[in-house]
Design a protein around this motif. Sequence first.
Motif, PDB file in Angstrom:
ATOM      1  N   VAL A  10       0.811  -1.217   0.000  1.00  0.00           N
ATOM      2  CA  VAL A  10       0.000   0.000   0.000  1.00  0.00           C
ATOM      3  C   VAL A  10       0.842   1.264   0.000  1.00  0.00           C
ATOM      4  CG1 VAL A  10      -1.685   1.351   1.304  1.00  0.00           C
ATOM      5  CG2 VAL A  10      -1.972  -1.124   1.075  1.00  0.00           C
ATOM      6  N   ARG A  11       1.817   1.363   0.893  1.00  0.00           N
ATOM      7  CA  ARG A  11       2.575   2.602   1.010  1.00  0.00           C
ATOM      8  C   ARG A  11       3.373   2.883  -0.263  1.00  0.00           C
ATOM      9  NH1 ARG A  11       3.315   6.009   4.911  1.00  0.00           N
ATOM     10  NH2 ARG A  11       2.175   4.653   6.336  1.00  0.00           N
ATOM     11  N   PHE A  12       3.965   1.850  -0.854  1.00  0.00           N
ATOM     12  CA  PHE A  12       4.707   2.036  -2.091  1.00  0.00           C
ATOM     13  C   PHE A  12       3.768   2.364  -3.250  1.00  0.00           C
ATOM     14  CE2 PHE A  12       7.703  -0.595   0.384  1.00  0.00           C
ATOM     15  CZ  PHE A  12       8.804   0.243   0.335  1.00  0.00           C
ATOM     16  N   ARG A  13       2.583   1.775  -3.220  1.00  0.00           N
ATOM     17  CA  ARG A  13       1.586   2.048  -4.257  1.00  0.00           C
ATOM     18  C   ARG A  13       1.236   3.531  -4.278  1.00  0.00           C
ATOM     19  NH1 ARG A  13      -3.806  -0.620  -2.839  1.00  0.00           N
ATOM     20  NH2 ARG A  13      -2.455  -2.462  -2.884  1.00  0.00           N
ATOM     21  N   TYR A  14       0.968   4.093  -3.103  1.00  0.00           N
ATOM     22  CA  TYR A  14       0.615   5.508  -3.030  1.00  0.00           C
ATOM     23  C   TYR A  14       1.812   6.386  -3.391  1.00  0.00           C
ATOM     24  CZ  TYR A  14      -4.152   5.342  -1.233  1.00  0.00           C
ATOM     25  OH  TYR A  14      -5.515   5.186  -1.120  1.00  0.00           O
ATOM     26  N   ALA A  15       3.000   5.987  -2.959  1.00  0.00           N
ATOM     27  CA  ALA A  15       4.185   6.777  -3.286  1.00  0.00           C
ATOM     28  C   ALA A  15       4.390   6.846  -4.798  1.00  0.00           C
ATOM     29  CB  ALA A  15       5.409   6.184  -2.603  1.00  0.00           C
ATOM     30  N   LEU A  16       4.241   5.708  -5.481  1.00  0.00           N
ATOM     31  CA  LEU A  16       4.412   5.690  -6.934  1.00  0.00           C
ATOM     32  C   LEU A  16       3.300   6.468  -7.623  1.00  0.00           C
ATOM     33  CD1 LEU A  16       5.761   4.722  -9.530  1.00  0.00           C
ATOM     34  CD2 LEU A  16       4.409   2.616  -9.361  1.00  0.00           C
ATOM     35  N   ALA A  17       2.051   6.245  -7.215  1.00  0.00           N
ATOM     36  CA  ALA A  17       0.927   6.931  -7.850  1.00  0.00           C
ATOM     37  C   ALA A  17       1.040   8.437  -7.663  1.00  0.00           C
ATOM     38  CB  ALA A  17      -0.391   6.416  -7.278  1.00  0.00           C
ATOM     39  N   GLY A  18       1.443   8.855  -6.471  1.00  0.00           N
ATOM     40  CA  GLY A  18       1.600  10.279  -6.229  1.00  0.00           C
ATOM     41  C   GLY A  18       2.715  10.887  -7.044  1.00  0.00           C
ATOM     42  N   SER A  29      -5.135  22.366   2.875  1.00  0.00           N
ATOM     43  CA  SER A  29      -4.904  21.079   3.544  1.00  0.00           C
ATOM     44  C   SER A  29      -5.295  19.967   2.587  1.00  0.00           C
ATOM     45  CB  SER A  29      -5.730  20.972   4.830  1.00  0.00           C
ATOM     46  OG  SER A  29      -7.129  20.975   4.524  1.00  0.00           O
ATOM     47  N   GLY A  30      -5.058  18.732   2.998  1.00  0.00           N
ATOM     48  CA  GLY A  30      -5.512  17.577   2.226  1.00  0.00           C
ATOM     49  C   GLY A  30      -4.464  16.905   1.394  1.00  0.00           C
ATOM     50  N   ALA A  31      -3.237  17.463   1.340  1.00  0.00           N
ATOM     51  CA  ALA A  31      -2.156  16.816   0.589  1.00  0.00           C
ATOM     52  C   ALA A  31      -1.461  15.821   1.513  1.00  0.00           C
ATOM     53  CB  ALA A  31      -1.165  17.848   0.076  1.00  0.00           C
ATOM     54  N   ILE A  32      -1.485  14.546   1.153  1.00  0.00           N
ATOM     55  CA  ILE A  32      -0.899  13.526   2.007  1.00  0.00           C
ATOM     56  C   ILE A  32       0.395  13.013   1.392  1.00  0.00           C
ATOM     57  CG2 ILE A  32      -3.194  12.851   2.811  1.00  0.00           C
ATOM     58  CD1 ILE A  32      -2.774  10.217   1.228  1.00  0.00           C
ATOM     59  N   ARG A  33       1.264  12.514   2.260  1.00  0.00           N
ATOM     60  CA  ARG A  33       2.493  11.858   1.814  1.00  0.00           C
ATOM     61  C   ARG A  33       2.546  10.489   2.466  1.00  0.00           C
ATOM     62  NH1 ARG A  33       6.316  13.971  -1.152  1.00  0.00           N
ATOM     63  NH2 ARG A  33       6.391  16.220  -1.550  1.00  0.00           N
ATOM     64  N   PRO A  34       2.626   9.428   1.679  1.00  0.00           N
ATOM     65  CA  PRO A  34       2.673   8.076   2.259  1.00  0.00           C
ATOM     66  C   PRO A  34       3.881   7.916   3.176  1.00  0.00           C
ATOM     67  CG  PRO A  34       2.229   7.978  -0.099  1.00  0.00           C
ATOM     68  CD  PRO A  34       2.600   9.392   0.217  1.00  0.00           C
ATOM     69  N   GLU A  53      -6.101   4.564  -6.612  1.00  0.00           N
ATOM     70  CA  GLU A  53      -7.161   3.904  -5.843  1.00  0.00           C
ATOM     71  C   GLU A  53      -8.155   3.160  -6.717  1.00  0.00           C
ATOM     72  OE1 GLU A  53      -6.856   7.161  -2.205  1.00  0.00           O
ATOM     73  OE2 GLU A  53      -8.426   7.345  -3.721  1.00  0.00           O
ATOM     74  N   ILE A  54      -7.988   3.234  -8.035  1.00  0.00           N
ATOM     75  CA  ILE A  54      -8.884   2.499  -8.932  1.00  0.00           C
ATOM     76  C   ILE A  54      -8.892   1.002  -8.625  1.00  0.00           C
ATOM     77  CG2 ILE A  54      -9.281   1.822 -11.337  1.00  0.00           C
ATOM     78  CD1 ILE A  54      -8.441   4.621 -12.175  1.00  0.00           C
ATOM     79  N   PRO A  55      -7.733   0.380  -8.331  1.00  0.00           N
ATOM     80  CA  PRO A  55      -7.780  -1.050  -7.981  1.00  0.00           C
ATOM     81  C   PRO A  55      -8.683  -1.369  -6.792  1.00  0.00           C
ATOM     82  CG  PRO A  55      -5.531  -0.418  -8.513  1.00  0.00           C
ATOM     83  CD  PRO A  55      -6.331   0.844  -8.469  1.00  0.00           C
TER      84      PRO A  55
END
Length: 316
Positions: free
Chosen positions: A30-38, A311-316, A85-87
């Motif tokens: 999950v964490r790597f998925r968000y890092a790559l997508a971001g 606000s609302g910008a997240i970093r994995p 998040e499509i998956p």
Amino acid sequence: MEAQKPPTLRHRLEAAALGGLLRLIRSLPVRFRYALAGRVGEWARFVDRRHARIAYQSLALRYGEEGAEEKVQEVFRELGHLVGEIPLLETLSLEGLQETVRTVEGREHLEAVAADPRGVLLLSAHAGNWELMGQILPQYGLSPLNGVYRPLDNPILEERLRAARGRHGVQPIDRRRASRQVMTALRRGETVAMLMDQHLRGTDRIPLPFLGEVARVPTTLARFAKKAGTPILPAFLVREAPERFRLVVLPPIEPDTFGDDEAGIRDLTAETVAAMEAGIALAPAQWFWVHRRWRSEPRELVAGMRPPPWSGAIRP
């Protein structure tokens, strides 16, 4: 249903590229998925300069030019997270979807409208993850749920998205011919979801302040609510961390408290705009700033307007 045009080579290449990216993303923790997508989202602003420029103009107008480029970067990062998040739409079970929602604010409003035989018009915006919200809300009693939407230009991606939306029973309504289907669903006591924050052609619109600038706002939602006597329920799903969301439900808006004339329609529409602004203010970085929402020139803010805290910008 209108016959769909066959996909072009460009459509096939787009679908293949997105499909490959999603397969890669799905294979990662999950964490790597968000890092790559971001990161892919951040890079996309250098390729899609047109939409990056649209976002920059709107953000610089509200927050000032200093730091505007960083805000654009964060907006594109959140768009990357949205794609990543499509998956979840395509693979998670109902239980898995519910587990992604760690906080529910306004549950009492959900319970009230779910028990109301009049049906409900669900009001939201292109903020957070509206697609996941459509899958999650039926589990809180808003079922059946119908979503009014504009079909994607790419027929391959459109078919994929329709399949993902339909996994848990969400029924699509094509915006181009929605009136009869919307009224039929409401009269059956069902839920109809509408995203009303974008510029829509071919509808009755009135000028109202939206996020500090006057915009032509469709009166469609207000007219449906008055005609069916159906409450409007504002709801938003805000991303707080990788695969972790907060569902925020605001008090329902009762159409009967507004007049039956055009002034009443205007006041009711203004109330829905205020609800969308409140939802976007939960996480402004997660709103769709890349859309050319305001069309008047020169661009200027309503006197005394203050933008919501960033606000609302997240970093994995």
